[in-house]
Design an enzyme around this catalytic site. Structure first.
Site, PDB file in Angstrom:
ATOM      1  N   HIS A  31     -10.427   9.265  -8.876  1.00 13.07           N
ATOM      2  CA  HIS A  31      -9.677   8.624  -7.799  1.00 13.07           C
ATOM      3  C   HIS A  31     -10.351   7.334  -7.344  1.00 13.07           C
ATOM      4  O   HIS A  31      -9.682   6.389  -6.932  1.00 13.07           O
ATOM      5  CB  HIS A  31      -9.549   9.593  -6.623  1.00 13.07           C
ATOM      6  N   SER A  62      -5.103   3.858  -2.774  1.00 16.45           N
ATOM      7  CA  SER A  62      -4.729   5.164  -2.252  1.00 16.45           C
ATOM      8  C   SER A  62      -3.781   4.982  -1.057  1.00 16.45           C
ATOM      9  O   SER A  62      -2.717   4.389  -1.219  1.00 16.45           O
ATOM     10  CB  SER A  62      -5.998   5.957  -1.895  1.00 16.45           C
TER      11      SER A  62
END
Length: 251
Positions: free
Chosen positions: A229, A95
């Site tokens: 995610h 990320s």
């Protein structure tokens, strides 16, 4: 086991051998910490030393000011990595950490003539495909809602006001980095790039990860795994196995 760093406060260092042949540098996500990747320290072969970045403003660095600029953070991480550049370095960023890993890779090569063995980017758009976000300008409730949306954080902890008081300054600083970084030019790196994404990531469609190939003239590979995610939690074994194989072939 965890070993000392001779005064280097930036990395938690795991070593299965006193004479490693390569190093894997892990750069956590926004709001994340080295402890999130604790299991990675015991997941690779005896030739691989694992370094996990410890950002200021959390855990043992809680008293230090948080950093809210990508360039400042990348400069400091790069400088802290130089003592470890005597062995091949592979960077893995998740990320926000993916953008950071990319910036560190550029700095290592351009400023210090150190070419990483490989760059692994996870769950983050390529630098030239990013769009600014103003989440960091909103209230605490908006930050907490985003953490819940992405997952990867124990939601029960987010309900505790004392926990919120401890973690939100670092979360806001990280989201400031995320919100103000990019889009940037697609400057190529001098090493292969491996991209990773969950097939149900709510923030980054799998097809967006293909744009990392624009900065990877030395080779690009995209791997889509089941999950959101934070696919790397449920897909830990598969991810570590594949990263391990790539470490052996690249460095």
């Amino acid at each position: 086991m965890t070993t000392g760093l001779s005064g280097n406060t930036w990395f938690r260092r795991y070593s299965a051998t006193p004479t490693p042949r390569r190093r894997l540098v892990v750069l956590p996500h926004a709001g994340g910490s080295a402890s999130f990747f604790h299991a990675w320290g015991r997941s690779f072969d005896a030739d691989t030393e694992v370094l996990v970045a410890k950002y200021p403003g959390r855990h043992e660095r809680l008293a230090e000011p948080c950093i809210d600029s990508m360039d400042v953070l990348a400069d400091q991480v790069t400088a802290a990595l130089l003592p470890f550049a005597d062995l091949p370095l592979t960077l893995f960023g998740h990320s926000m950490g993916a953008s950071l890993a990319y910036e560190v890779a550029l700095r290592l090569e351009e400023r210090h003539a150190v070419r990483p063995a490989a760059l692994h980017v996870s769950s983050r758009k390529a630098p030239h495909r990013l769009t600014p976000r103003d989440l960091y300008l909103r209230g605490d409730a908006a930050l907490i809602a985003e953490l819940r949306r992405l997952g990867g954080t124990d939601t029960a902890l987010l309900d505790d006001p004392d926990i919120q008081e401890l973690v939100l300054p670092a979360v806001r600083a990280d989201f400031t980095i995320v919100g103000t970084y990019g889009p940037r030019s697609a400057v190529p790196v001098g090493c292969p790039v491996h991209a990773w994404i969950g097939d149900a990531d709510p923030s980054t469609p799998a097809r967006e990860m293909e744009a990392w190939g624009d900065v990877a003239p030395r080779g690009f590979r995209l791997r889509v795994l089941p999950g959101g995610h934070f696919y790397l939690v449920e897909q830990h074994d598969a991810l570590v196995r594949e990263v391990s194989e790539l470490l052996v072939t690249s460095g």
